[in-house]
Design a protein around this motif. Structure first.
Motif, PDB file in Angstrom:
ATOM      1  N   THR A 171       0.481  12.984   7.474  1.00 45.47           N
ATOM      2  CA  THR A 171      -0.860  12.928   6.894  1.00 45.47           C
ATOM      3  C   THR A 171      -1.362  14.358   6.717  1.00 45.47           C
ATOM      4  OG1 THR A 171      -1.291  10.856   8.047  1.00 45.47           O
ATOM      5  CG2 THR A 171      -3.202  12.051   7.213  1.00 45.47           C
ATOM      6  N   TYR A 201       2.831  11.902   1.254  1.00 44.26           N
ATOM      7  CA  TYR A 201       2.580  10.492   1.546  1.00 44.26           C
ATOM      8  C   TYR A 201       1.564  10.395   2.682  1.00 44.26           C
ATOM      9  CZ  TYR A 201       6.571   9.249  -1.345  1.00 44.26           C
ATOM     10  OH  TYR A 201       7.425   9.086  -2.403  1.00 44.26           O
ATOM     11  N   ASP A 202       0.847   9.303   2.684  1.00 37.63           N
ATOM     12  CA  ASP A 202      -0.126   9.032   3.738  1.00 37.63           C
ATOM     13  C   ASP A 202       0.294   7.738   4.418  1.00 37.63           C
ATOM     14  OD1 ASP A 202      -2.249   8.613   5.394  1.00 37.63           O
ATOM     15  OD2 ASP A 202      -3.789   8.756   3.853  1.00 37.63           O
ATOM     16  N   LYS A 209       1.926   5.546   1.552  1.00 38.64           N
ATOM     17  CA  LYS A 209       1.508   5.517   0.141  1.00 38.64           C
ATOM     18  C   LYS A 209       1.544   6.927  -0.441  1.00 38.64           C
ATOM     19  CE  LYS A 209       0.680   1.156   0.544  1.00 38.64           C
ATOM     20  NZ  LYS A 209       1.651   0.179  -0.042  1.00 38.64           N
ATOM     21  N   LYS A 210       1.954   6.994  -1.701  1.00 44.77           N
ATOM     22  CA  LYS A 210       1.995   8.280  -2.381  1.00 44.77           C
ATOM     23  C   LYS A 210       0.599   8.869  -2.514  1.00 44.77           C
ATOM     24  CE  LYS A 210       4.118   6.773  -6.024  1.00 44.77           C
ATOM     25  NZ  LYS A 210       4.796   6.654  -7.335  1.00 44.77           N
ATOM     26  N   ILE A 211       0.470  10.143  -2.218  1.00 38.63           N
ATOM     27  CA  ILE A 211      -0.774  10.863  -2.484  1.00 38.63           C
ATOM     28  C   ILE A 211      -0.711  11.397  -3.905  1.00 38.63           C
ATOM     29  CG2 ILE A 211      -2.126  12.919  -1.896  1.00 38.63           C
ATOM     30  CD1 ILE A 211      -1.507  12.407   1.008  1.00 38.63           C
ATOM     31  N   LYS A 307      -4.658   7.773  -3.285  1.00 42.42           N
ATOM     32  CA  LYS A 307      -3.316   7.230  -3.062  1.00 42.42           C
ATOM     33  C   LYS A 307      -2.971   6.225  -4.144  1.00 42.42           C
ATOM     34  CE  LYS A 307      -4.604   5.946   1.072  1.00 42.42           C
ATOM     35  NZ  LYS A 307      -4.601   5.406   2.448  1.00 42.42           N
TER      36      LYS A 307
END
Length: 511
Positions: A171, A201-202, A209-211, A307
Motif C-alpha cells: 500500500t 496495487y492496493d 486492486k490496480k492503482i 483503483k
C-alpha cells in the motif's frame, strides 16, 4: 558452525520463515537446477522478485541433517563472511547487531542489497498476487530482492522448501512534507517538499486492486501566494549500475490538487515501477495574511488514489484515517512604546529601521516589506498619539533600531537600541515595565516605581519600552540669568563709549 550460520541469519531476515504454503504461481531457475524451492506466501501483486544465489551448499540427511556452505566471499561482504582453508563459509560477528545474534546488522542488510544489485539473478518473476514459488533451485544461501527491499534466506536440508513472507507494504506509504525554513518574514519565499512511496496495487494477494492514479491535495491557505511547482520527480530506484532511474513530470496545482496518472490504459500496464518514490517540490510567498506568532501557519497535504474497482484509497495500510501530513511556518511582530521618565506616552519620536515597511500603517501597525527600498515603502516611522508602533511579519531575531528625531522638548537617544523578536505562542500582548525616579527601566514592582503597561488584544509582539528624558532647562525671561545678560551688555556699551571719547581726544592732541 555452519548450522549457526543458518539458524542465526534465518531468525533475523526481513522475509520471515513460515510454514509450507500451497502455491498458485510458479517460476523456475534460468541457469541452474536442483531439488530445493522458495515460496513467497504473500507475494505482492505487481511486484517483481529476483532470486540470487550467494553461496553453494552441500547437505546430508533429512531430519537434523547437516549443511555446509562453499564458494567465494565477494570483496564487499568480507566484513560479514569468511572462507577457511578448506573452502567452507562461516559468518562473522559483524553480521549481527549484538552478541545475542538475533538481529541482522544494518551493515549486512545494506551490503547484501548492494551485492545483489551487481549480481546475476538465478530466477525472476512478477507476482500475480497469489503465492509465488521458485522451483528447481540448487541448495545454497540466497538473497531475494524486491523493488522495496533486499532480504536473505537459506534453503536447509531439513526442509528443502523455504517458505517466506514479504514484510514490505503493498500500500502507498511514507508520506512526508517538509519546509526549507519555518522562521520567516512576510514576503519570504519558502520551499515545500512532499514525498511518498508508491505501490502499483492496493491490497494483498489476488484481492489486490490496480492503482490507476494518485492525487496530492494541499490546503494552500490564504497566507501563501504565488504557488509554483518547480519539480515532480518519480524515482524507480537504482539500475544494475547503481544509478537511479528517474522521470520528470510537469504539472501545477489545479484547485489545490495535482493528479498523477499511474496506469496506462492503452498499454495495459503501470507507467512506473512498483515501489517508486514520488517527490514534489513547490515554492510559495508568505503574505500579510499570515498569523503572527500564536500557533503558526500550517498547511496540510493529503494523498489519495483511485483503483480499478472504482473505489478510492486514503489510508496507509488501512486503519481508516486520512493519509495526511502537515508543516508549520512562523512569523512575529515587534512593538516600540515611547514614554518619558514619568511613564507618560509620547508621540512625535521618529525611528530608523534596519528594514523597510509599507509606508501606510493600519492604525499603529506597519507590515514588514523587505530590506530594499521601493515605491510605497519606508524605513522611518513616527510614533502616533499613544506612543506605540507595531511592526508585524518579521522573523525571530534581534533588530537594532535608531532614534533619529526626538519628541519636541526631549533629548535624542545617542545610541541605537535592540529589539528581539521571539516565539511566545501567544495571540495577544500584555507587558508591564517599571521606571525608577530617574526614568530608568528597572526590575521590580515597588509602589514607588512608575508602571508602564502595553496591551494588544489582537496581536502578539515583543515590546521595547523606549524612554526619552526632557532637555536641561535654560534660564527663563526675568530670571537672574537674563538680568546678568543685561548688565554685561550695558557694561560693554559703556566701555565702548569711553573708549571712543578717549580716542577722539588723543586724535586732537596729536594735531
Amino acid at each position: 558452525m555452519q548450522k549457526k550460520l543458518i539458524s542465526g541469519l534465518l531468525s533475523v531476515v526481513m522475509l520471515l520463515v513460515m510454514a509450507t504454503t500451497a502455491f498458485a504461481q510458479e517460476a523456475t531457475s534460468t541457469t541452474e537446477t536442483g531439488d530445493a524451492s522458495i515460496t513467497i506466501s504473500n507475494a505482492s501483486k505487481g511486484e517483481t522478485y529476483n532470486v540470487y544465489k550467494l553461496f553453494d551448499a552441500t547437505v546430508t540427511g533429512k531430519e537434523n541433517g547437516s549443511i555446509a556452505y562453499t564458494g567465494t566471499v565477494p570483496d564487499s561482504l568480507t566484513n560479514y563472511f569468511e572462507r577457511d582453508t578448506n573452502g567452507y563459509i562461516s559468518v562473522k560477528d559483524a553480521a549481527y547487531t549484538d552478541s545475542t545474534k538475533k538481529e541482522m546488522s544494518d551493515g549486512l542488510r545494506t551490503a547484501l542489497k548492494a551485492w545483489a544489485g551487481n549480481a546475476t539473478y538465478l530466477a525472476k518473476e512478477t507476482s500475480d498476487g497469489s503465492a509465488l514459488t521458485f522451483k528447481n533451485l540448487p541448495y545454497g544461501y540466497y538473497v531475494v530482492t524486491t523493488t522495496q527491499g533486499a532480504n536473505a534466506i537459506t534453503v536447509t536440508s531439513t526442509n528443502p522448501t523455504a517458505n517466506i513472507v514479504d514484510k514490505n507494504s503493498s500500500t502507498p506509504s511514507d508520506l512526508s512534507k517538509t519546509v526549507d525554513n519555518d522562521n520567516v518574514n512576510i514576503g519570504d519565499t519558502v520551499t515545500y517538499t512532499v514525498s511518498f512511496k508508491t505501490s502499483n496495487y492496493d491490497g494483498a494477494g489476488s484481492d489486490a486492486k490496480k492503482i490507476l492514479s494518485y492525487t496530492i491535495a494541499d490546503t494552500l491557505p490564504d497566507f501563501l501566494s504565488n504557488v509554483n511547482v518547480t519539480s515532480i520527480v518519480i524515482n524507480e530506484g537504482p539500475d544494475k549500475d547503481g544509478k537511479d532511474i528517474t522521470h520528470d513530470v510537469t504539472a501545477q496545482f489545479t484547485d489545490k490538487k495535482i493528479t498523477l496518472e499511474w496506469y496506462d490504459e492503452e498499454k495495459n500496464q503501470h507507467r512506473y515501477k512498483n515501489g517508486s518514490t514520488v517527490t514534489i517540490t513547490y515554492t510559495a510567498t508568505v503574505n500579510d495574511k499570515a498569523v503572527i506568532d500564536d500557533g503558526g501557519n500550517t498547511n496540510s497535504v493529503t494523498l489519495t488514489w483511485t483503483k480499478d474497482d472504482g473505489n478510492g484509497g486514503t489510508t496507509p495500510g488501512g486503519g481508516g484515517s486520512d493519509f495526511t501530513t502537515t508543516d508549520t511556518i512562523y512569523t512575529y511582530a515587534i512593538a516600540l512604546q515611547k514614554v518619558n521618565e514619568k511613564g507618560e506616552k509620547l508621540s512625535g519620536a521618529k525611528f530608523e529601521l534596519p528594514f523597510y515597511v509599507k509606508e501606510k500603517a493600519e492604525g499603529n501597525t506597519y507590515t514588514y516589506a523587505g530590506t530594499s527600498a521601493g515605491e510605497g515603502l519606508t524605513n522611518q516611522v513616527t510614533t502616533p498619539d499613544g506612543g506605540l508602533i507595531v511592526i508585524k511579519g518579521v522573523k525571530a531575531g534581534t533588530y537594532n533600531i535608531k532614534e533619529i528625531e526626538a519628541p519636541n522638548g526631549y533629548n535624542l537617544l545617542s545610541d541605537p537600541f535592540a529589539v528581539e523578536a521571539i516565539r511566545t505562542g501567544n495571540s495577544t500582548t500584555t507587558v508591564t515595565k517599571y521606571l525608577d525616579e530617574n526614568g530608568n527601566i528597572i526590575e521590580g514592582t515597588e509602589t514607588s516605581n512608575t508602571k508602564v503597561e502595553v496591551n494588544l488584544s489582537n496581536i502578539s509582539a515583543s515590546v521595547k519600552v523606549v524612554v526619552n528624558k526632557a532637555g536641561t532647562e535654560l534660564p527663563s525671561t526675568g530670571g537672574m540669568g537674563t538680568t546678568l545678560f543685561y548688565a554685561l551688555g550695558g557694561a560693554l556699551v559703556t566701555g565702548a563709549a569711553i573708549l571712543l571719547v578717549v580716542k577722539k581726544r588723543m586724535n586732537r592732541s596729536s594735531q
